[in-house]
Design a protein around this motif. Structure first.
Motif, PDB file in Angstrom:
ATOM      1  N   VAL A 168       0.836  -1.201   0.000  1.00 48.06           N
ATOM      2  CA  VAL A 168       0.000   0.000   0.000  1.00 48.06           C
ATOM      3  C   VAL A 168       0.868   1.246   0.000  1.00 48.06           C
ATOM      4  O   VAL A 168       0.576   2.235  -0.701  1.00 48.06           O
ATOM      5  N   ASN A 169       1.937   1.229   0.770  1.00 48.85           N
ATOM      6  CA  ASN A 169       2.842   2.375   0.808  1.00 48.85           C
ATOM      7  C   ASN A 169       3.512   2.599  -0.545  1.00 48.85           C
ATOM      8  O   ASN A 169       3.707   3.737  -0.976  1.00 48.85           O
ATOM      9  N   LYS A 170       3.844   1.504  -1.243  1.00 57.01           N
ATOM     10  CA  LYS A 170       4.575   1.627  -2.506  1.00 57.01           C
ATOM     11  C   LYS A 170       3.661   1.956  -3.682  1.00 57.01           C
ATOM     12  O   LYS A 170       4.019   2.764  -4.545  1.00 57.01           O
ATOM     13  N   TYR A 171       2.474   1.339  -3.720  1.00 60.12           N
ATOM     14  CA  TYR A 171       1.615   1.464  -4.891  1.00 60.12           C
ATOM     15  C   TYR A 171       0.388   2.340  -4.658  1.00 60.12           C
ATOM     16  O   TYR A 171      -0.442   2.499  -5.554  1.00 60.12           O
ATOM     17  N   GLY A 172       0.270   2.908  -3.464  1.00 57.53           N
ATOM     18  CA  GLY A 172      -0.843   3.798  -3.189  1.00 57.53           C
ATOM     19  C   GLY A 172      -2.064   3.048  -2.687  1.00 57.53           C
ATOM     20  O   GLY A 172      -2.063   1.819  -2.549  1.00 57.53           O
ATOM     21  N   THR A 173      -3.126   3.777  -2.449  1.00 57.45           N
ATOM     22  CA  THR A 173      -4.318   3.202  -1.825  1.00 57.45           C
ATOM     23  C   THR A 173      -5.470   2.960  -2.803  1.00 57.45           C
ATOM     24  O   THR A 173      -6.493   2.403  -2.412  1.00 57.45           O
ATOM     25  N   ASP A 174      -5.317   3.350  -4.060  1.00 58.60           N
ATOM     26  CA  ASP A 174      -6.466   3.349  -4.971  1.00 58.60           C
ATOM     27  C   ASP A 174      -6.590   2.101  -5.837  1.00 58.60           C
ATOM     28  O   ASP A 174      -7.589   1.950  -6.549  1.00 58.60           O
ATOM     29  N   CYS A 175      -5.608   1.205  -5.831  1.00 61.37           N
ATOM     30  CA  CYS A 175      -5.592   0.096  -6.785  1.00 61.37           C
ATOM     31  C   CYS A 175      -6.022  -1.233  -6.180  1.00 61.37           C
ATOM     32  O   CYS A 175      -5.985  -2.261  -6.855  1.00 61.37           O
ATOM     33  N   LYS A 233      -6.721   2.104   5.466  1.00 64.43           N
ATOM     34  CA  LYS A 233      -7.657   1.012   5.732  1.00 64.43           C
ATOM     35  C   LYS A 233      -8.996   1.266   5.053  1.00 64.43           C
ATOM     36  O   LYS A 233      -9.554   0.385   4.385  1.00 64.43           O
ATOM     37  N   ASN A 234      -9.533   2.450   5.221  1.00 64.90           N
ATOM     38  CA  ASN A 234     -10.830   2.765   4.626  1.00 64.90           C
ATOM     39  C   ASN A 234     -10.776   2.707   3.103  1.00 64.90           C
ATOM     40  O   ASN A 234     -11.675   2.187   2.458  1.00 64.90           O
ATOM     41  N   LYS A 235      -9.691   3.219   2.527  1.00 67.05           N
ATOM     42  CA  LYS A 235      -9.613   3.272   1.070  1.00 67.05           C
ATOM     43  C   LYS A 235      -9.481   1.889   0.453  1.00 67.05           C
ATOM     44  O   LYS A 235     -10.132   1.576  -0.547  1.00 67.05           O
ATOM     45  N   ILE A 236      -8.621   1.026   1.028  1.00 70.05           N
ATOM     46  CA  ILE A 236      -8.422  -0.269   0.394  1.00 70.05           C
ATOM     47  C   ILE A 236      -9.635  -1.179   0.564  1.00 70.05           C
ATOM     48  O   ILE A 236      -9.794  -2.146  -0.178  1.00 70.05           O
ATOM     49  N   LEU A 237     -10.505  -0.850   1.504  1.00 71.69           N
ATOM     50  CA  LEU A 237     -11.696  -1.669   1.707  1.00 71.69           C
ATOM     51  C   LEU A 237     -12.823  -1.345   0.729  1.00 71.69           C
ATOM     52  O   LEU A 237     -13.703  -2.178   0.521  1.00 71.69           O
ATOM     53  N   TRP A 238     -12.819  -0.150   0.127  1.00 69.92           N
ATOM     54  CA  TRP A 238     -13.944   0.158  -0.763  1.00 69.92           C
ATOM     55  C   TRP A 238     -13.589   0.995  -1.985  1.00 69.92           C
ATOM     56  O   TRP A 238     -14.227   0.897  -3.029  1.00 69.92           O
TER      57      TRP A 238
END
Length: 262
Positions: A206-213, A244-249
């Motif tokens: 998540v730190n390397k590739y961001g939270t949106d993918c 946490k919130n972003k990767i869940l939805w």
């Protein structure tokens, strides 16, 4: 004909089930790629029925996902804005026969092979409306696969510059080299990755590739899936709260074109 009837029957059934609560339940189309034209027609039919995507395996026999025979599927996905979701499976039966003791590895490796065939070709450039996800294989393989693809493509481009291509590079050249790196496709919102809620490398990824993918799936009941998996993510101490919130939805909604929660 039987395969086509089976896919239509399944798609009809899952549409009927999901239509009982269409705001809560979403579904994706299954297709039989051995008749790509019929598969494309089934994609169009099920899009009208409420499907939000189509599921494929990572490869089929000797045909990678960017094989010319599958162009009708890619074209239809592009035309109707239907994401292609790559799932583990045993489409490459010969690989299973060659390595019978590691059949489960081949099942999962099909997703990695699908990732490599898509990212090493220009298929995402030819079909600019298509988003692709790679699911149910965790996320720990992605970093390695991207490193391999970057090395491979850099090597091919250097060999083009020096006129030193080898015969094994011909297939890459015939399919067309991609205009972007795998990381750039991810950053452009073209590639999405599934994850397991207990993946040890998830914070690093998540730190390397961001939270949106990232594409979350509780997928319960299913073998080793953790119960209350969303809570498991929310209780992890090694992830930032906003991540946490972003990767869940967030990624899942972007992939399938769903409304983002406010």
């Amino acid at each position: 004909a039987l395969n086509q009837a089976l896919t239509r029957a399944y798609n009809n059934w899952v549409a009927d089930i999901s239509d009982q609560a269409p705001d809560r339940l979403k579904w994706v189309t299954v297709i039989d790629v051995h008749d790509p034209d019929e598969a494309a027609r089934e994609m169009a039919r099920t899009k009208e029925m409420g499907s939000v995507g189509v599921m494929v395996l990572g490869d089929y026999g000797e045909k990678p996902l960017d094989h010319p025979d599958f162009e009708p599927i890619w074209q239809m996905a592009n035309d109707i804005d239907m994401p292609i979701n790559v799932h583990p499976g045993t489409g490459a039966v010969e690989a299973m026969k060659a390595y019978p003791s590691v059949a489960s590895d081949q099942f999962l490796m099909s997703v990695v092979r699908g990732f490599k065939s898509i990212c090493s070709s220009g298929v995402l450039d030819r079909y600019p409306n298509v988003k692709v996800s790679f699911l149910e294989t965790g996320c720990t393989w992605v970093d390695f696969a991207i490193e391999v693809m970057d090395f491979t493509l850099d090597n091919v481009r250097d060999r083009i510059e020096h006129g030193a291509l080898r015969s094994e590079h011909n297939a890459l050249m015939e399919r067309g080299l991609p205009k972007m790196t795998p990381l750039e496709y991810i950053q452009a919102g073209r590639i999405f990755i599934g994850f397991e809620v207990d993946d040890d490398l998830l914070p690093y990824m998540v730190n390397k590739y961001g939270t949106d993918c990232w594409v979350y799936a509780s997928d319960i009941p299913h073998a080793h899936r953790k119960p209350d998996s969303a809570k498991y993510v929310l209780n992890r101490s090694d992830l930032p709260e906003d991540a946490k919130n972003k990767i869940l939805w967030h990624g899942t909604a972007k992939l399938y074109g769903l409304d983002l929660p406010t």
